[in-house]
Design a protein around this motif. Structure first.
Motif, short mmCIF file in Angstrom:
data_model
loop_
_atom_site.label_atom_id
_atom_site.label_comp_id
_atom_site.label_asym_id
_atom_site.label_seq_id
_atom_site.Cartn_x
_atom_site.Cartn_y
_atom_site.Cartn_z
N HIS A 117 0.81 -1.22 0.00
CA HIS A 117 0.00 0.00 0.00
C HIS A 117 0.84 1.27 0.00
O HIS A 117 0.34 2.35 -0.28
N ALA A 118 2.14 1.15 0.26
CA ALA A 118 3.04 2.30 0.28
C ALA A 118 3.87 2.40 -1.00
O ALA A 118 4.68 3.30 -1.15
N GLN A 119 3.66 1.47 -1.92
CA GLN A 119 4.43 1.46 -3.17
C GLN A 119 3.76 2.31 -4.23
O GLN A 119 2.55 2.27 -4.39
N ILE A 120 4.57 3.06 -4.95
CA ILE A 120 4.12 3.75 -6.16
C ILE A 120 4.92 3.12 -7.29
O ILE A 120 6.14 3.15 -7.27
N LEU A 121 4.23 2.52 -8.24
CA LEU A 121 4.88 1.88 -9.38
C LEU A 121 4.51 2.64 -10.65
O LEU A 121 3.33 2.85 -10.94
N LEU A 122 5.55 3.07 -11.39
CA LEU A 122 5.34 3.84 -12.61
C LEU A 122 6.06 3.17 -13.78
O LEU A 122 7.09 2.52 -13.60
N THR A 123 5.52 3.38 -14.98
CA THR A 123 6.21 2.96 -16.20
C THR A 123 7.17 4.08 -16.60
O THR A 123 7.16 5.16 -16.01
N ALA A 124 7.98 3.83 -17.62
CA ALA A 124 8.95 4.82 -18.09
C ALA A 124 8.27 6.10 -18.56
O ALA A 124 8.84 7.18 -18.46
N ASP A 125 7.03 6.00 -19.04
CA ASP A 125 6.34 7.22 -19.49
C ASP A 125 5.54 7.89 -18.37
O ASP A 125 4.81 8.83 -18.60
N GLY A 126 5.68 7.38 -17.13
CA GLY A 126 5.07 8.02 -15.98
C GLY A 126 3.68 7.53 -15.61
O GLY A 126 3.07 8.05 -14.68
N ALA A 127 3.17 6.53 -16.31
CA ALA A 127 1.85 6.00 -16.00
C ALA A 127 1.92 5.15 -14.73
O ALA A 127 2.82 4.32 -14.57
N GLU A 128 0.97 5.38 -13.82
CA GLU A 128 0.93 4.60 -12.58
C GLU A 128 0.27 3.25 -12.85
O GLU A 128 -0.72 3.16 -13.57
N LEU A 129 0.85 2.19 -12.26
CA LEU A 129 0.32 0.85 -12.47
C LEU A 129 -0.86 0.58 -11.54
O LEU A 129 -0.80 0.88 -10.35
N ASN A 130 -1.90 0.00 -12.07
CA ASN A 130 -3.11 -0.34 -11.34
C ASN A 130 -2.95 -1.76 -10.79
O ASN A 130 -2.64 -2.68 -11.54
N SER A 131 -3.19 -1.96 -9.50
CA SER A 131 -2.96 -3.26 -8.88
C SER A 131 -3.81 -4.38 -9.49
O SER A 131 -3.46 -5.54 -9.41
N GLY A 132 -4.92 -4.06 -10.12
CA GLY A 132 -5.77 -5.07 -10.74
C GLY A 132 -5.34 -5.48 -12.14
O GLY A 132 -5.82 -6.46 -12.68
N SER A 133 -4.42 -4.73 -12.72
CA SER A 133 -3.95 -5.03 -14.07
C SER A 133 -2.98 -6.20 -14.07
O SER A 133 -2.45 -6.58 -13.04
N ARG A 134 -2.75 -6.74 -15.24
CA ARG A 134 -1.77 -7.81 -15.40
C ARG A 134 -0.51 -7.23 -16.06
O ARG A 134 -0.58 -6.27 -16.79
N VAL A 135 0.60 -7.86 -15.77
CA VAL A 135 1.88 -7.43 -16.35
C VAL A 135 1.77 -7.41 -17.87
O VAL A 135 2.26 -6.49 -18.52
N GLY A 136 1.08 -8.38 -18.46
CA GLY A 136 0.91 -8.45 -19.90
C GLY A 136 0.10 -7.31 -20.48
O GLY A 136 0.17 -7.04 -21.69
N ASP A 137 -0.69 -6.60 -19.65
CA ASP A 137 -1.49 -5.47 -20.12
C ASP A 137 -0.65 -4.20 -20.29
O ASP A 137 -1.10 -3.25 -20.92
N LEU A 138 0.54 -4.20 -19.72
CA LEU A 138 1.37 -3.00 -19.76
C LEU A 138 1.97 -2.80 -21.14
O LEU A 138 2.41 -3.74 -21.78
#
Length: 102
Positions: free
Chosen positions: A39-60
């Motif tokens: 709950h304290a993690q912020i995960l971002l892609t290289a373009d700055g999009a925040e990752l949604n915990s319900g998404s799958r790695v393959g959706d990125l």
């Protein structure tokens, strides 16, 4: 494999992740590796999009080598000036940061 850049520490490491893994399961692995609760993690892609915990790695939409940037929420907001117009989220700083500090 997914490369994770731990931005607060300036380090990087690899995590085994398949396209079917959820971001939530990735966060659990990161919590074990870094001692930053999910709950304290912020995960971002290289373009700055925040990752949604319900998404799958393959959706990125990760170009080339899959990589994410990890931030500890407690470190990001540490020392930030109070701004009454700033959006705030409820979290307990006593349980969010790693034992190593920011």
């Amino acid at each position: 494999m997914m490369k994770v850049f731990w931005s607060n520490k300036g380090t990087e490491f690899d995590i085994k992740a398949t396209s079917l893994d959820t971001i939530s399961s990735l966060q659990e692995i990161l919590a074990t590796e870094t001692k930053i609760p999910s709950h304290a993690q912020i995960l971002l892609t290289a373009d700055g999009a925040e990752l949604n915990s319900g998404s799958r790695v393959g959706d990125l939409a990760l170009q080339g080598s899959p990589a994410v940037y990890l931030f500890d929420r407690a470190c990001v907001f540490e020392g930030a000036p109070a701004d009454e117009n700033m959006r705030t989220e409820t979290y307990d700083p006593m349980v969010t940061s790693s034992t190593e500090g920011c």
